[in-house]
Design a protein around this motif. Structure first.
Motif, PDB file in Angstrom:
ATOM      1  N   SER A   1      22.989  45.876  17.377  1.00 22.94           N
ATOM      2  CA  SER A   1      24.305  46.557  17.232  1.00 22.94           C
ATOM      3  C   SER A   1      24.474  47.731  18.145  1.00 22.94           C
ATOM      4  O   SER A   1      25.335  48.204  18.620  1.00 22.94           O
ATOM      5  CB  SER A   1      24.911  47.108  15.840  1.00 22.94           C
TER       6      SER A   1
ATOM      7  N   ARG B   1      26.635  41.740  12.385  1.00 18.90           N
ATOM      8  CA  ARG B   1      26.546  40.524  11.397  1.00 18.90           C
ATOM      9  C   ARG B   1      27.551  39.565  11.886  1.00 18.90           C
ATOM     10  O   ARG B   1      28.684  39.867  12.560  1.00 18.90           O
ATOM     11  CB  ARG B   1      26.960  41.380  10.110  1.00 18.90           C
TER      12      ARG B   1
ATOM     13  N   PRO C   1      22.472  41.434   9.658  1.00 20.89           N
ATOM     14  CA  PRO C   1      22.645  41.607  11.093  1.00 20.89           C
ATOM     15  C   PRO C   1      21.588  40.658  11.707  1.00 20.89           C
ATOM     16  O   PRO C   1      20.543  40.415  11.526  1.00 20.89           O
ATOM     17  CB  PRO C   1      22.043  43.066  11.165  1.00 20.89           C
TER      18      PRO C   1
END
Length: 410
Positions: free
Chosen positions: A354, A334, A350
């Motif tokens: 990740s 994010r 997001p």
């Protein structure tokens, strides 16, 4: 999805489309900015002119606003420039695969294990304090230097420095020649950090920070000595409006415009930042504080401030505007916007994966009004209005997923 590139961006004046030629473009893009005065010397071949416009730069077009663009490189070396004002994308020559990258706001420097490549984004800003010039010229691939590895790049009006911290080696390039498409190396030093500060260099050699002449020789500037300033395990450097900064294990060395050095100590047992990032020319910079949040270093005041975050950040940049916005990317992918003056926090959903390599910092760039985060798993860049609750203003499509990325024109 695509949006009208002028819908959300405050800058709306379109510039003429520039057609990119081969690598051997016509030279004459000298970068050295004529001294600011009411008149300057015209080009030698312009017999009809007696004066040139204030701030004249040969071969470049001067505008009333920043000529901003996104310069991107793919995993296979495809290179393209997306104009943020017109929405047009121009393909540049292919370069070698990029494993590491850095930018000074005009040039994007990429490297692999064996060589380093310099790409000219073709637009830049010259800040003279009381006024600013905005220039645009032809973007192009400049050339390559032998040797690779993680890389850093910084520029003044006359010098560009490229350093390879893991190799402990750095070079100084003539910036005017660089703008003409030439790699003119004027000095080579054994240094892990090398910063151009006015007409001098700030170098981290071993555990010492020294102020040097442009040729790499020692200088005796006011407040500096041949012994230099102690700095244990130097890592990370940045040039700000208030001076140059070199990170140390327990703080940072600050060198002012006169060459005087001072040390700004971190609190005992604090987790140090190893890189610094800020909007171009600002005196307050940000650096990661391990998994606990980030540090703000006010270079002018010589003070640190720790700002905790809910989740660990993987990248952080200080906007240093009136509201003290700081923009980061957290470990969930994010974009996080912290208003340091009030403590308010805003986040996006997001935007990037990740699960990507945690040793590689997310591709985050920003200017005075927008932040840009590139998704290396998709061919898009997200533009975030950090002053409007981390609103995603638009999503910009690129010809390929970027592994190296820079906002140019800063």
């Amino acid at each position: 999805m695509n949006h009208d590139p002028t819908t959300d961006r405050p800058h709306t004046r379109a510039r003429r489309t520039r057609l990119l030629g081969a690598l051997g473009l016509t030279t004459g893009l000298a970068l050295t900015v004529t001294a600011c005065s009411t008149a300057s010397t015209p080009p030698a071949d312009d017999a009809s002119a007696t004066t040139a416009p204030h701030g004249y730069v040969a071969g470049a077009t001067e505008s009333q606003e920043p000529q901003l663009g996104l310069l991107a490189v793919s995993a296979t070396g495809e290179t393209a420039l997306h104009d943020l004002l017109t929405g047009e994308t121009t393909d540049l020559d292919r370069i070698g695969a990029a494993e590491h990258s850095a930018t000074d706001g005009r040039f994007l420097v990429t490297s692999d294990g064996d060589r380093t490549t310099v790409v000219d984004g073709g637009s830049w800003t010259v800040d003279h304090g009381d006024h600013t010039h905005y220039y645009a010229a032809e973007p192009r691939v400049v050339g390559t230097l032998e040797g690779g590895g993680p890389v850093q790049v910084h520029s003044s009006e006359t010098m560009t420095t490229i350093a390879w911290p893991e190799r402990g080696e750095a070079v100084v390039l003539d910036r005017a020649a660089l703008g003409q498409g030439e790699l003119d190396e004027t000095a080579r030093l054994d240094a892990t950090v090398l910063l151009p500060l006015g007409e001098h260099l700030v170098a981290a050699e071993g555990d010492t920070v020294r102020v040097l002449e442009p040729d790499g020789e020692q200088t005796e500037s006011a407040g500096s000595t041949s012994a230099g300033q102690a700095c244990t395990d130097p890592a990370g450097g940045i040039v700000t409006r208030a001076g140059a900064v070199v990170g140390c294990a327990d703080g940072a060395v600050v060198v002012d415009d006169a060459g005087a050095t001072s040390f700004v100590a971190l609190p005992d047992d604090a987790e140090r930042p190893t890189t610094f990032a800020a909007r171009a020319g600002r005196p307050t910079v940000a650096g990661l504080a391990g998994d606990t949040g980030f540090w703000l270093l006010d270079v002018r005041q010589g003070s640190w401030r720790h700002v905790p975050t809910e989740r660990p950040l993987r990248a952080v940049v200080a906007v240093d505007d009136q509201d003290e916005h700081v923009v980061g990317v957290d470990d969930a992918g994010r974009v996080v916007v912290v208003t340091a003056s009030t403590g308010k926090v805003a986040t996006t959903d997001p935007l990037v994966d990740s699960d990507t390599d945690t040793d590689t910092a997310p591709l985050l760039q920003l200017d005075a009004q927008r932040a840009y985060v590139a998704d290396p798993t998709a061919a898009v860049v997200h533009e975030v209005d950090f002053a409007d609750g981390a609103r995603v203003a638009r999503t910009i499509e690129l010809p390929f997923p970027p592994v190296a990325f820079a906002e140019v024109g800063l």
